[in-house]
Structures are given as structure tokens and as C-alpha cells.
Design an enzyme around this catalytic site. Structure first.
Site, PDB file in Angstrom:
ATOM      1  N   ASP A  33       0.804  -1.224   0.000  1.00 21.41           N
ATOM      2  CA  ASP A  33       0.000   0.000   0.000  1.00 21.41           C
ATOM      3  C   ASP A  33       0.836   1.273   0.000  1.00 21.41           C
ATOM      4  O   ASP A  33       0.428   2.300   0.531  1.00 21.41           O
ATOM      5  CB  ASP A  33      -0.970   0.021   1.214  1.00 21.41           C
ATOM      6  N   LYS A  90       1.767   2.162  -5.134  1.00 18.89           N
ATOM      7  CA  LYS A  90       2.280   1.625  -6.407  1.00 18.89           C
ATOM      8  C   LYS A  90       1.331   1.920  -7.569  1.00 18.89           C
ATOM      9  O   LYS A  90       1.762   2.337  -8.644  1.00 18.89           O
ATOM     10  CB  LYS A  90       2.491   0.103  -6.286  1.00 18.89           C
ATOM     11  N   GLY A 109      -4.603  -4.250  -3.708  1.00 16.31           N
ATOM     12  CA  GLY A 109      -5.591  -3.225  -4.026  1.00 16.31           C
ATOM     13  C   GLY A 109      -4.799  -2.004  -4.422  1.00 16.31           C
ATOM     14  O   GLY A 109      -4.132  -1.406  -3.586  1.00 16.31           O
ATOM     15  N   HIS A 110      -4.789  -1.690  -5.709  1.00 14.60           N
ATOM     16  CA  HIS A 110      -3.994  -0.566  -6.210  1.00 14.60           C
ATOM     17  C   HIS A 110      -4.938   0.561  -6.611  1.00 14.60           C
ATOM     18  O   HIS A 110      -5.767   0.400  -7.493  1.00 14.60           O
ATOM     19  CB  HIS A 110      -3.127  -1.019  -7.389  1.00 14.60           C
ATOM     20  N   GLN A 167       1.926  -6.067  -3.223  1.00 13.58           N
ATOM     21  CA  GLN A 167       2.385  -6.191  -1.837  1.00 13.58           C
ATOM     22  C   GLN A 167       3.664  -5.365  -1.652  1.00 13.58           C
ATOM     23  O   GLN A 167       3.836  -4.383  -2.343  1.00 13.58           O
ATOM     24  CB  GLN A 167       2.598  -7.664  -1.438  1.00 13.58           C
TER      25      GLN A 167
HETATM   26  P1  GDP Z   1      -0.780   0.331  -3.542  1.00 13.73           P
HETATM   27  O1  GDP Z   1      -1.378  -0.955  -3.071  1.00 13.73           O
HETATM   28  O2  GDP Z   1       0.695   0.392  -3.318  1.00 13.73           O
HETATM   29  O3  GDP Z   1      -1.147   0.667  -4.965  1.00 13.73           O
HETATM   30  O4  GDP Z   1      -1.397   1.463  -2.613  1.00 13.73           O
HETATM   31  P2  GDP Z   1      -2.958   1.608  -2.204  1.00 13.73           P
HETATM   32  O5  GDP Z   1      -3.706   2.117  -3.366  1.00 13.73           O
HETATM   33  O6  GDP Z   1      -3.460   0.366  -1.564  1.00 13.73           O
HETATM   34  O7  GDP Z   1      -2.839   2.655  -1.032  1.00 13.73           O
HETATM   35  C1  GDP Z   1      -2.331   3.930  -1.242  1.00 13.73           C
HETATM   36  C2  GDP Z   1      -3.428   4.930  -0.849  1.00 13.73           C
HETATM   37  O8  GDP Z   1      -2.859   6.207  -0.740  1.00 13.73           O
HETATM   38  C3  GDP Z   1      -4.514   5.058  -1.898  1.00 13.73           C
HETATM   39  O9  GDP Z   1      -5.716   5.381  -1.263  1.00 13.73           O
HETATM   40  C4  GDP Z   1      -4.031   6.227  -2.757  1.00 13.73           C
HETATM   41  O10 GDP Z   1      -5.095   6.906  -3.399  1.00 13.73           O
HETATM   42  C5  GDP Z   1      -3.408   7.094  -1.716  1.00 13.73           C
HETATM   43  N1  GDP Z   1      -2.268   7.905  -2.150  1.00 13.73           N
HETATM   44  C6  GDP Z   1      -1.295   7.603  -3.054  1.00 13.73           C
HETATM   45  N2  GDP Z   1      -0.363   8.580  -3.096  1.00 13.73           N
HETATM   46  C7  GDP Z   1      -0.745   9.500  -2.187  1.00 13.73           C
HETATM   47  C8  GDP Z   1      -0.176  10.726  -1.730  1.00 13.73           C
HETATM   48  O11 GDP Z   1       0.887  11.157  -2.147  1.00 13.73           O
HETATM   49  N3  GDP Z   1      -0.866  11.407  -0.764  1.00 13.73           N
HETATM   50  C9  GDP Z   1      -2.037  10.948  -0.236  1.00 13.73           C
HETATM   51  N4  GDP Z   1      -2.627  11.680   0.694  1.00 13.73           N
HETATM   52  N5  GDP Z   1      -2.596   9.805  -0.654  1.00 13.73           N
HETATM   53  C10 GDP Z   1      -1.948   9.077  -1.595  1.00 13.73           C
HETATM   54  P1  IMO Z   2      -0.913  -4.168  -2.232  1.00 14.80           P
HETATM   55  O1  IMO Z   2      -0.477  -4.709  -3.563  1.00 14.80           O
HETATM   56  C1  IMO Z   2      -0.920  -4.569   2.096  1.00 14.80           C
HETATM   57  C2  IMO Z   2      -0.935  -8.637   3.709  1.00 14.80           C
HETATM   58  C3  IMO Z   2      -2.172  -9.100   4.446  1.00 14.80           C
HETATM   59  C4  IMO Z   2      -1.523 -10.065   5.424  1.00 14.80           C
HETATM   60  C5  IMO Z   2      -0.425 -10.709   4.604  1.00 14.80           C
HETATM   61  C6  IMO Z   2      -0.809 -12.040   3.973  1.00 14.80           C
HETATM   62  O2  IMO Z   2      -2.207  -3.460  -2.270  1.00 14.80           O
HETATM   63  O3  IMO Z   2       0.194  -3.386  -1.600  1.00 14.80           O
HETATM   64  P2  IMO Z   2      -2.386 -12.738   1.957  1.00 14.80           P
HETATM   65  O4  IMO Z   2      -3.817 -12.422   1.666  1.00 14.80           O
HETATM   66  O5  IMO Z   2      -1.443 -12.290   0.902  1.00 14.80           O
HETATM   67  O6  IMO Z   2      -2.180 -14.174   2.315  1.00 14.80           O
HETATM   68  O7  IMO Z   2      -2.040 -11.904   3.294  1.00 14.80           O
HETATM   69  O8  IMO Z   2      -0.117  -9.798   3.584  1.00 14.80           O
HETATM   70  N1  IMO Z   2      -1.186  -8.139   2.328  1.00 14.80           N
HETATM   71  C7  IMO Z   2      -1.133  -6.840   2.000  1.00 14.80           C
HETATM   72  N2  IMO Z   2      -0.946  -5.751   2.759  1.00 14.80           N
HETATM   73  N3  IMO Z   2      -1.050  -4.460   0.754  1.00 14.80           N
HETATM   74  C8  IMO Z   2      -1.212  -5.555  -0.019  1.00 14.80           C
HETATM   75  O9  IMO Z   2      -1.198  -5.488  -1.362  1.00 14.80           O
HETATM   76  C9  IMO Z   2      -1.305  -6.819   0.599  1.00 14.80           C
HETATM   77  N4  IMO Z   2      -1.481  -8.080   0.154  1.00 14.80           N
HETATM   78  C10 IMO Z   2      -1.389  -8.872   1.216  1.00 14.80           C
HETATM   79  O10 IMO Z   2      -2.824  -8.039   5.074  1.00 14.80           O
HETATM   80  O11 IMO Z   2      -0.919  -9.352   6.467  1.00 14.80           O
HETATM   81 MG    MG Z   3      -2.906  -1.607  -1.791  1.00 16.44          MG
END
Ligand code: GDP
Ligand code: IMO
Ligand code: MG
Length: 423
Positions: free
Chosen positions: A13, A16, A40-41, A226
Site C-alpha cells: 500500500d 504503487k 488493491g492498487h 504487496q
Molecule cells: P498500492 O497498493 O501500493 O497501490 O497502494 P494503495 O492504493 O493500496 O494505497 C495507497 C493509498 O494512498 C490510496 O488510497 C491512494 O489513493 C493514496 N495515495 C497515493 N499517493 C498519495 C499521496 O501522495 N498522498 C495521499 N494523501 N494519498 C496518496
Molecule cells: P498491495 O499490492 C498490504 C498482507 C495481508 C496479510 C499478509 C498475507 O495493495 O500493496 P495474503 O492475503 O497475501 O495471504 O495476506 O499480507 N497483504 C497486504 N498488505 N497491501 C497488499 O497489497 C497486501 N497483500 C497482502 O494483510 O498481512
Molecule cells: Mg494496496
């Protein structure tokens, strides 16, 4: 041409999805190499937010190809929801989807019973559960390495249903051992609808496709899921996911040889978050952590769970940079720290009474604590992004100096446009 890799350096998270979307205009192909719908991207543009789980984050841009590589595991039900959303919200026709989104014949399928097994395994662990996303990731990779799995290419085989039944029967015995109650009928129906949806797309031998693309001068970006500290080998085992999330995973998950890897772009938050269980040395179980969660809206994109928050962990970041061979860094969510007058950075740990500067192979949180350095916060909104406040510039150069890697992008908001490119 070489393949650039973009991946997360913390516990996932990091942002990416946003950065892949920002960088996509520079690439011809975006390819996911591991993980599944545990990811979840999130992307934001034109005032709208979009969350992708299996589909690469280049899908919303024109003139590029998105590939789901052999290292990925696919849940046909979740994948159908994702493609339906693209059809309905973006008017992507089946014809365009067939052109823009290609799937490796070697990617593995998540079966409904893998999801039940994930849930059963977590339930049996009680207090020591991993906190998995319950998407069936672990059991699917277990069947892959156990040589029992079903692959995308198998969908087209005449005996696909028989092979499905054979594997499901094995799972049923395991679920009986777990004494786990489940109802397969409804979810199985949806799963086979998902299989029909998958058949509308093109299955390719992506290793050939990608190597030919490189030979033909195409630019490829491999999108990680991840984060490095969730890597099956180098993460905080056993609180990890079941795939190699590090650069090497892009080689095995796409069929790109190590010498064909170009830039390695490491994404990290200006602080740290973790969702699920497991060690987190710089975690803040206090008002400050609560403030980060609130301002950063730190709730999981896949499960909605509150993310644990804490300060940036430099030893862990340096470890991730080493394992991945990171050539450039991108710092995300700097804006979340705008209102903090002081910023702390974990610079070492105290482990069993001794100061150490690396993460031990196994961590009992009772034996390990974080040591910090305090930096001055910039304490201002980041409106004028052309001239960053000096205290933020100081934070950036502090991280660059300690890691030895340049920070090429600073992200100051979730939108595509809220991105500062540095040289
Ligand atoms: P990913 O899994 O690495 O793609 O990241 P996620 O989408 O799960 O989580 C990142 C969260 O931060 C999302 O809700 C994005 O919309 C948000 N986000 C990304 N870059 C920024 C930033 O620079 N500032 C803020 N406030 N939110 C951001
Ligand atoms: P993105 O791509 C954050 C965490 C779960 C748990 C561990 C194992 O959005 O960054 P799993 O379901 O893979 O067996 O869970 O890994 N986890 C993540 N945490 N971002 C993710 O993906 C994750 N995918 C798995 O919360 O701790
Ligand atoms: Mg994510």
C-alpha cells in the site's frame, strides 16, 4: 531494451498503483508479475478513484498493453468484477479489452475452495493468525508449488472440469479435517461465470511476448504487488504473503532474465503502514499513529481494515533497497505529514539489549524496540509544489544520504497530478 521494475519497499500500500498510472505514458507494456487480488492498487484522476486488484495499473491510459504474468494468481470472480467495471464505467469494449489486456497461460487460478482453505487456516491459527486478506492466496500458491494447481491455459482443455473436480475433492477432504463449514454452490456458479468471462480475453505465452517486445524496442514496466517486507523469503516471516514480491520475482513471474532488468524503482511512504498481523518496530499505538491513519486515510483498499501506522523505518528500508537493487526511490504521501511539527525516523533497533541496525530473521516484539532520530517537520500545506519547504527538502536529503539512492518523485496527494518530479 530492458524491463524496468516498480515495487513497494515496505508492507504494501505504498502507492504503487498511483505511480504506475503516472509513469505509464513512458511505457508500451505494463505487466503484473506476482500476487493476486490480495492487492488493491488505487488510482485517482479527473476527481474519481479506481481500485484495481488483478489488472495492471496502466489500463486507464491509451496506447499500451497490460499483461497479467505467469507469477500472478487470478480469482475469476474478482477478475470479472474488474473487467465488468472497465466495460461499464469506461466503455471498454470486449474487442478493446482483448487487445489491451493479455493473460499468461501459466498464471494460476484461485478456486473457491482455496478461499475456504485460507479462511480455515486463519481460523485454526487463532491469536497467531497472519491476518490474510482471505482471498485464497496462500492455498493457491501451495497448490502451485505442490504441483496440483490449475492454470489459465487449462481452461481451454477438454478435461478442465474434471481437473477442477479432482482438485476440489482434495480440498474438500482438507476442509473436513479443518471442520470448516462452507457452501460451495453459489460461489461455484459465479466462478464458472468468471471462467466464461476469462475466455473472452486473449491468453498468451507472455514470456515469449515480453522478450520479443524487448527485442523489438518496446518499453516494459513490471508492476509489483504487496511489498518487500511481505516477501515470502525476505519479509517478516511467517507474517508475509506467499509470493516473491522483490525484483527477482519479476524475473520468475514474467520470464525476464536478470540481465534484462533495467531500472528498479522503489516506492515508499514518508512513514510506514502495515495491515494484518506481524512485527512492526516503528508502530505508533498512540494519538500520533491515529493522526496518520486519519489524515492518510489508512484503510485497506481490498479489505477496508484499518492500517497500522508508524514512523519511517530506515534499517528496513535499506534492507529492501539491498534485496531489490533499487536504483531510484519515490516517496509517497509526504502531504500526510504536513501538520506534524516533528518527524521521527527509526535509525536502529535495540534487540535483546543490544543495538543493531538490521531486522533480525525472526522478531519477538517484546525483545525488539526502535531507536529514533528526530527531524523538524515542514508544518505547512504543500500548495506551491514548485518550491518545496526547506524542512521537507531536508527530510528528502536525509533519506537520500542514509540510503545512497536518489528520490526521483515526491507524491503529495492521491491524484495523478499531485506528483512532483525531481530532475
Ligand atoms: P498500492 O497498493 O501500493 O497501490 O497502494 P494503495 O492504493 O493500496 O494505497 C495507497 C493509498 O494512498 C490510496 O488510497 C491512494 O489513493 C493514496 N495515495 C497515493 N499517493 C498519495 C499521496 O501522495 N498522498 C495521499 N494523501 N494519498 C496518496
Ligand atoms: P498491495 O499490492 C498490504 C498482507 C495481508 C496479510 C499478509 C498475507 O495493495 O500493496 P495474503 O492475503 O497475501 O495471504 O495476506 O499480507 N497483504 C497486504 N498488505 N497491501 C497488499 O497489497 C497486501 N497483500 C497482502 O494483510 O498481512
Ligand atoms: Mg494496496
Amino acid at each position: 531494451m530492458k524491463t524496468d521494475v516498480l515495487l513497494g519497499l515496505q508492507w504494501g500500500d505504498e502507492g504503487k498503483g498511483k505511480i504506475v498510472d503516472v509513469l505509464t505514458p513512458n511505457y508500451d507494456i505494463i505487466a503484473r508479475f506476482q500476487g493476486g487480488p490480495n492487492a488493491g492498487h488505487t488510482l485517482e484522476f479527473n476527481g474519481k478513484k479506481h481500485v484495481l486488484h488483478t489488472i495492471p495499473s496502466g489500463i486507464f491510459r491509451d496506447n499500451n498493453i497490460n499483461i497479467i504474468g505467469n507469477g500472478v494468481v487470478i480469482d475469476p470472480i474478482i477478475f470479472k468484477k474488474e473487467t465488468d467495471a472497465l466495460r461499464e464505467k469506461f466503455g471498454l469494449s470486449n474487442e478493446l479489452l482483448r487487445k489491451k489486456l493479455l493473460i499468461s497461460t501459466r498464471a494460476h487460478l484461485i478456486l473457491p475452495t482455496h478461499i475456504f482453505l485460507d479462511k480455515a487456516s486463519e481460523a485454526s491459527k487463532g491469536e497467531s493468525k497472519i491476518g490474510s486478506t482471505q482471498k485464497g492466496i496462500g492455498p493457491t500458491y501451495m497448490d502451485k508449488t505442490g504441483r496440483n494447481g490449475l492454470r489459465i491455459g487449462d481452461i481451454l482443455a477438454p478435461d478442465f472440469k474434471a481437473r477442477y473436480d479432482f482438485l476440489v475433492n482434495k480440498h474438500k477432504q482438507m476442509l473436513a479435517w479443518h471442520q470448516f463449514d462452507y457452501d460451495l454452490s453459489e460461489i461455484e456458479k459465479m466462478w464458472f461465470e468468471g471462467i466464461e468471462n476469462l475466455k473472452q480475453l486473449e491468453f498468451i505465452e507472455s514470456e515469449h511476448y515480453l522478450n520479443e517486445a524487448m527485442a523489438g524496442g518496446k518499453k516494459i514496466l513490471a508492476e509489483g504487488a504487496q511489498g518487500s517486507l511481505l516477501d515470502i523469503d525476505f519479509g517478516t516471516y511467517p507474517f508475509v504473503t506467499s509470493s516473491n514480491t522483490v525484483t527477482a520475482g519479476a524475473c520468475t513471474g514474467l520470464g525476464v532474465a536478470p540481465g534484462k532488468i533495467g531500472k528498479v524503482i522503489g516506492i515508499f511512504k514518508a512513514y510506514c503502514t502495515r495491515v494484518g498481523s506481524g512485527p512492526f518496530p516503528s508502530e505508533l499505538n498512540n494519538e500520533t499513529g491515529e493522526q496518520m491513519r486519519k489524515i492518510g486515510n489508512e484503510f485497506g483498499s481490498t479489505t477496508g481494515r484499518a492500517r497500522r501506522c508508524g514512523w519511517l523505518d530506515l534499517p528496513a528500508l535499506k534492507y529492501a533497497i539491498m534485496i531489490n537493487g533499487v536504483t531510484e526511490l519515490m516517496m509517497m504521501k509526504a502531504d500526510v505529514l504536513n501538520s506534524f511539527s516533528e518527524i521521527q525516523v527509526c535509525t536502529s533497533y535495540t534487540y535483546k539489549g543490544k543495538k543493531i541496525d538490521h531486522l533480525p530473521y525472526s522478531i519477538d516484539p517484546k525483545e525488539l524496540s526502535a531507536n529514533y532520530e528526530t527531524l523538524k517537520g515542514w508544518n505547512t500545506e504543500l500548495y506551491n509544489t514548485k518550491q518545496l519547504p526547506s524542512d521537507l527538502l531536508n527530510y528528502i536529503s536525509y533519506i537520500e544520504k542514509n540510503t545512497g539512492v536518489p528520490i526521483s518523485i515526491v507524491s503529495v496527494g492521491p491524484d495523478r497530478e499531485q506528483t512532483i518530479l525531481r530532475n
